[in-house]
Scaffold this active site. Structure first.
Site, short mmCIF file in Angstrom:
data_model
loop_
_atom_site.label_atom_id
_atom_site.label_comp_id
_atom_site.label_asym_id
_atom_site.label_seq_id
_atom_site.Cartn_x
_atom_site.Cartn_y
_atom_site.Cartn_z
N GLN A 68 0.83 -1.19 0.00
CA GLN A 68 0.00 0.00 0.00
C GLN A 68 0.87 1.25 0.00
OE1 GLN A 68 -3.08 -0.27 2.90
NE2 GLN A 68 -3.87 1.78 2.49
N SER A 114 4.76 -5.99 2.70
CA SER A 114 3.50 -5.81 3.43
C SER A 114 2.35 -6.46 2.68
CB SER A 114 3.26 -4.32 3.69
OG SER A 114 2.16 -4.13 4.54
N LEU A 115 1.37 -5.67 2.22
CA LEU A 115 0.27 -6.19 1.40
C LEU A 115 0.79 -7.07 0.26
CD1 LEU A 115 -2.61 -6.09 0.00
CD2 LEU A 115 -1.78 -4.00 -1.08
N ARG A 172 -8.85 -7.18 5.42
CA ARG A 172 -7.68 -6.60 6.10
C ARG A 172 -7.73 -5.08 6.03
NH1 ARG A 172 -2.18 -5.27 4.37
NH2 ARG A 172 -0.56 -6.04 5.80
N HIS A 225 1.89 -2.00 10.67
CA HIS A 225 3.11 -2.58 11.24
C HIS A 225 3.47 -1.96 12.58
CE1 HIS A 225 3.30 -4.69 7.52
NE2 HIS A 225 3.26 -3.53 6.86
N GLN A 249 2.08 -10.19 10.42
CA GLN A 249 2.88 -9.14 9.78
C GLN A 249 2.23 -7.77 9.80
OE1 GLN A 249 1.42 -7.86 6.53
NE2 GLN A 249 2.38 -9.24 5.08
#
Length: 316
Positions: free
Chosen positions: A18, A104-105, A129, A213, A262
């Site tokens: 993202q 991440s994503l 999410r 995060h 994560q």
């Protein structure tokens, strides 16, 4: 760069997260590739969202909404991947990456690419999410900022001082000299000011409207763990490097733990890229919108090649 040249190299595929979204993303590959068009149609049917309108026309605010941005980036990234596979089939070849990783994503996208997670399940997971992350952010508004040119110890001290105003932590190790902080709005703003005073070369607010995060996302992590327990997963067909540890994910249980935790844990991107090069990757290809990861790779490992979809003519 010619696509056929990749066939002679040990390639690692990287999938962005993202913040890489922008209005117009995926439009060129949608025009060029039938395989890419199928991905967009499939995603719209699964989610009931006008993803093509959002990606191609915006508005930017609606696209940046985390519940929209996450499935949109995943869809565009996989459209690029299918377009690459389509082009190579026309050359009588196939894409055989040595390893994959996602920031991440992007880790969800990487798992689809490694045939460990089905596209339809990944879409539903990242949509939820994003929705859950937005919900947390509405209760405790926050965001993220990149800090360039400040040592980690100094930045952690900055976060400790700023924590008088709320939660803020060092979230991601993106490359040597670039760390990311994440937290609640007032504390984040204070940490950004302090970082500049302590000698950071640059402090840049990221285009992410949630404090990813960080411990603020623990509730999201628990909800994802419950969802992932019900979703069929397979062992990856291509080695995938994890965000949290920077090590290879091998088993289904490891994948479930990684994808759940994560969201609330730091991304060890420097470690992840070095793990890939230590295992023989010589060329990185960023498969998704933008060139953020391409730039980070060049800072982490100067002796490797790194390319984006723009370099292959698939993004304008």
């Amino acid at each position: 760069m010619e696509l056929g040249q990749l066939l002679q190299k040990r390639v690692g595929l990287l999938f962005p997260g993202q913040g890489s979204q922008h209005v117009g993303m995926g439009q060129r590959v949608h025009q060029l590739s039938e395989a890419a068009r199928r991905i967009f149609v499939q995603a719209e049917e699964i989610l009931g969202l006008p993803l093509r309108r959002l990606c191609f026309e915006g508005p930017a605010e609606e696209l940046a909404d985390t519940a929209n941005a996450q499935p949109a980036i995943l869809t565009v990234s996989l459209a690029y991947l299918e377009a690459l596979r389509e082009r190579l089939r026309e050359l009588g070849a196939s894409l055989q990456p040595s390893m994959v990783a996602g920031h991440s994503l992007g880790e969800f996208t990487a798992l689809v690419a490694a045939n460990a997670l089905r596209f339809e399940d990944a879409l539903r997971l990242v949509r939820e999410r994003g929705r859950l992350m937005r919900e947390v952010s509405q209760e405790r508004p926050g965001g993220m900022a990149a800090v360039i040119g400040l040592e980690r110890d100094a930045l952690e001290e900055v976060c400790r001082e700023a924590s008088e105003l709320g939660l803020v932590v060092v979230a991601n190790d993106n490359s040597p000299g670039q760390l990311v902080i994440s937290g609640e709005e007032q504390a984040l703003q204070r940490a950004m000011e302090l970082a500049q005073r302590r000698g950071a070369k640059r402090v840049v607010r990221l285009g992410v409207m949630v404090a990813s995060h960080s411990p603020l996302m623990e509730r999201v992590a628990h909800a994802l763990a419950e969802m992932l327990a019900r979703i069929p997963l397979r062992e990856p067909e291509i080695p995938i490097v994890a965000n949290v540890t920077g090590r290879i994910l091998s088993t289904v249980e490891e994948i479930r733990r990684e994808l759940a935790c994560q969201v609330a844990q730091p991304v060890q991107w420097t470690t992840s890229v070095r793990e890939m090069t230590n295992r023989g990757v010589t060329t990185f290809l960023e498969v998704g919108p933008g060139q953020v990861l391409t730039g980070l790779v060049k800072k982490i490992q100067r002796d490797v090649e790194a390319y984006s979809m723009r370099d292959l003519g698939l993004e304008s």
